[in-house]
Design a protein around this motif. Structure first.
Motif, mmCIF file in Angstrom:
data_model
loop_
_atom_site.group_PDB
_atom_site.id
_atom_site.type_symbol
_atom_site.label_atom_id
_atom_site.label_comp_id
_atom_site.label_asym_id
_atom_site.label_seq_id
_atom_site.Cartn_x
_atom_site.Cartn_y
_atom_site.Cartn_z
ATOM 1 N N GLN A 121 -13.969 -0.743 -1.478
ATOM 2 C CA GLN A 121 -13.672 -2.173 -1.510
ATOM 3 C C GLN A 121 -12.236 -2.417 -1.970
ATOM 4 O OE1 GLN A 121 -15.358 -4.723 -0.434
ATOM 5 N NE2 GLN A 121 -13.983 -6.299 -1.222
ATOM 6 N N ARG A 122 -11.797 -1.696 -3.003
ATOM 7 C CA ARG A 122 -10.432 -1.854 -3.513
ATOM 8 C C ARG A 122 -9.412 -1.452 -2.450
ATOM 9 N NH1 ARG A 122 -7.119 1.726 -5.635
ATOM 10 N NH2 ARG A 122 -8.768 3.238 -5.989
ATOM 11 N N LEU A 123 -9.669 -0.345 -1.740
ATOM 12 C CA LEU A 123 -8.757 0.092 -0.681
ATOM 13 C C LEU A 123 -8.696 -0.925 0.452
ATOM 14 C CD1 LEU A 123 -9.562 3.909 -0.489
ATOM 15 C CD2 LEU A 123 -7.638 2.798 -1.604
ATOM 16 N N ARG A 124 -9.838 -1.478 0.794
ATOM 17 C CA ARG A 124 -9.883 -2.489 1.849
ATOM 18 C C ARG A 124 -9.066 -3.721 1.431
ATOM 19 N NH1 ARG A 124 -15.156 -3.709 2.035
ATOM 20 N NH2 ARG A 124 -15.616 -1.740 3.041
ATOM 21 N N SER A 175 -1.320 -5.989 4.813
ATOM 22 C CA SER A 175 -1.175 -6.500 6.183
ATOM 23 C C SER A 175 -0.748 -7.959 6.196
ATOM 24 C CB SER A 175 -2.476 -6.321 6.963
ATOM 25 O OG SER A 175 -3.498 -7.121 6.392
ATOM 26 N N ALA A 176 -0.927 -8.677 5.086
ATOM 27 C CA ALA A 176 -0.510 -10.070 4.998
ATOM 28 C C ALA A 176 0.986 -10.206 4.726
ATOM 29 C CB ALA A 176 -1.297 -10.792 3.905
ATOM 30 N N ILE A 177 1.673 -9.107 4.469
ATOM 31 C CA ILE A 177 3.108 -9.140 4.185
ATOM 32 C C ILE A 177 3.857 -8.921 5.499
ATOM 33 C CG2 ILE A 177 5.002 -8.048 2.943
ATOM 34 C CD1 ILE A 177 2.926 -7.141 0.858
ATOM 35 N N VAL A 215 11.501 -6.975 3.091
ATOM 36 C CA VAL A 215 10.417 -6.055 3.446
ATOM 37 C C VAL A 215 10.799 -5.388 4.756
ATOM 38 C CG1 VAL A 215 7.991 -5.857 4.074
ATOM 39 C CG2 VAL A 215 8.686 -7.441 2.266
ATOM 40 N N MET A 216 10.828 -4.062 4.780
ATOM 41 C CA MET A 216 11.251 -3.317 5.956
ATOM 42 C C MET A 216 10.117 -2.550 6.616
ATOM 43 S SD MET A 216 14.242 -4.357 5.870
ATOM 44 C CE MET A 216 14.893 -3.535 7.270
ATOM 45 N N TYR A 217 9.049 -2.289 5.872
ATOM 46 C CA TYR A 217 7.949 -1.500 6.434
ATOM 47 C C TYR A 217 6.664 -1.844 5.702
ATOM 48 C CZ TYR A 217 4.949 2.499 7.381
ATOM 49 O OH TYR A 217 3.891 3.286 7.726
ATOM 50 N N VAL A 218 5.609 -2.070 6.460
ATOM 51 C CA VAL A 218 4.279 -2.276 5.892
ATOM 52 C C VAL A 218 3.328 -1.440 6.731
ATOM 53 C CG1 VAL A 218 2.433 -3.931 5.448
ATOM 54 C CG2 VAL A 218 4.795 -4.617 5.124
ATOM 55 N N GLU A 232 -2.530 9.590 2.951
ATOM 56 C CA GLU A 232 -3.285 8.379 2.629
ATOM 57 C C GLU A 232 -4.191 8.542 1.423
ATOM 58 O OE1 GLU A 232 -5.232 6.448 5.814
ATOM 59 O OE2 GLU A 232 -3.568 6.760 7.182
ATOM 60 N N ALA A 233 -4.532 9.788 1.091
ATOM 61 C CA ALA A 233 -5.388 9.993 -0.075
ATOM 62 C C ALA A 233 -4.695 9.530 -1.349
ATOM 63 C CB ALA A 233 -5.774 11.459 -0.182
ATOM 64 N N LEU A 234 -3.358 9.642 -1.370
ATOM 65 C CA LEU A 234 -2.623 9.220 -2.560
ATOM 66 C C LEU A 234 -2.483 7.712 -2.616
ATOM 67 C CD1 LEU A 234 0.207 11.895 -2.554
ATOM 68 C CD2 LEU A 234 -1.859 11.861 -3.937
ATOM 69 N N CYS A 235 -2.100 7.119 -1.525
ATOM 70 C CA CYS A 235 -1.911 5.678 -1.491
ATOM 71 C C CYS A 235 -2.036 5.220 -0.043
ATOM 72 C CB CYS A 235 -0.557 5.321 -2.072
ATOM 73 S SG CYS A 235 -0.359 3.563 -2.282
ATOM 74 N N PRO A 236 -3.078 4.479 0.311
ATOM 75 C CA PRO A 236 -3.312 4.135 1.701
ATOM 76 C C PRO A 236 -2.397 3.049 2.254
ATOM 77 C CG PRO A 236 -4.983 3.167 0.332
ATOM 78 C CD PRO A 236 -4.139 4.015 -0.556
ATOM 79 N N ALA A 237 -1.878 2.149 1.425
ATOM 80 C CA ALA A 237 -1.054 1.050 1.919
ATOM 81 C C ALA A 237 0.317 1.101 1.254
ATOM 82 C CB ALA A 237 -1.729 -0.275 1.620
ATOM 83 N N TRP A 238 1.364 1.002 2.076
ATOM 84 C CA TRP A 238 2.731 1.066 1.555
ATOM 85 C C TRP A 238 3.513 -0.142 2.027
ATOM 86 C CZ3 TRP A 238 5.236 4.552 -1.559
ATOM 87 C CH2 TRP A 238 4.494 5.663 -1.927
ATOM 88 N N CYS A 239 4.439 -0.547 1.183
ATOM 89 C CA CYS A 239 5.357 -1.620 1.540
ATOM 90 C C CYS A 239 6.754 -1.135 1.187
ATOM 91 C CB CYS A 239 5.003 -2.888 0.762
ATOM 92 S SG CYS A 239 6.123 -4.240 1.084
ATOM 93 N N GLY A 240 7.583 -0.855 2.200
ATOM 94 C CA GLY A 240 8.947 -0.406 1.962
ATOM 95 C C GLY A 240 9.869 -1.603 1.968
#
Length: 178
Positions: free
Chosen positions: A96-99, A106-108, A128-131, A137-145
């Motif tokens: 749930q937290r990952l979702r 994805s809202a960024i 924001v240059m990358y979302v 992905e095991a370490l961190c599934p969502a990234w914002c560059g």
């Protein structure tokens, strides 16, 4: 080993050399000191190097068969990773937290301005240059560059390697785990 008794004034009183005598049979008073002289041949620091100590080893199968181990206690009590209900609940919370993190990422929109606040530091503004996702992905599934300020070049903003945008770079670029 020899034991010597020194008085409160640090003067030698006597040797404690009678094996069967109690400490009270010597003239011990408040402030006295017992000095130990070791003649065993042990050198200072001889037992500090743990690589020289033979360690007890047991196989996993033999440890599983023991009834007096922590693992068997945890299994009997259904605690920690041996509690299926708790593990399922923890896994559901993680999913749930990952979702939620992926929905927030994805809202960024790419290209939007952002402000990052870190406690103890002044806020920083950037673009924001990358979302998206990053390969481990095991370490961190969502990234914002993001890129700090106008110093970023067009090449830095649009470069990629094998389809994955660069998230760790020298200079202005940083990547933020979401």
């Amino acid at each position: 080993m020899e034991l010597e008794l020194y008085g409160a004034d640090e003067k030698f009183c006597c040797k404690l050399d009678q094996e069967d005598a109690l400490l009270g049979s010597y003239p011990v008073d408040n402030g006295c000191r017992i000095h130990v002289i070791d003649h065993s041949g042990a050198r200072l620091g001889e037992y500090e190097d743990v690589s020289k100590v033979e360690k007890y080893r047991i196989s996993q199968e033999a440890y599983d068969q023991r009834q007096d181990s922590v693992r068997s206690f945890l299994k009997r009590s259904k605690l920690g990773r041996y509690n299926e209900e708790e593990q399922a609940q923890r896994e559901a919370e993680t999913t749930q937290r990952l979702r939620e993190e992926q929905e927030q990422a994805s809202a960024i929109p790419v290209g939007s301005r952002c402000e990052v606040r870190v406690p103890g530091q002044p806020p920083r503004r950037g673009t924001v240059m990358y979302v998206g996702t990053w390969s481990p992905e095991a370490l961190c599934p969502a990234w914002c560059g993001r890129c700090w300020g106008p110093q970023c070049s067009w090449r830095d903003r649009h470069s990629s390697r094998q389809g994955q945008p660069r998230v760790f770079m020298a200079g202005n670029w940083e990547a933020e785990a979401r």
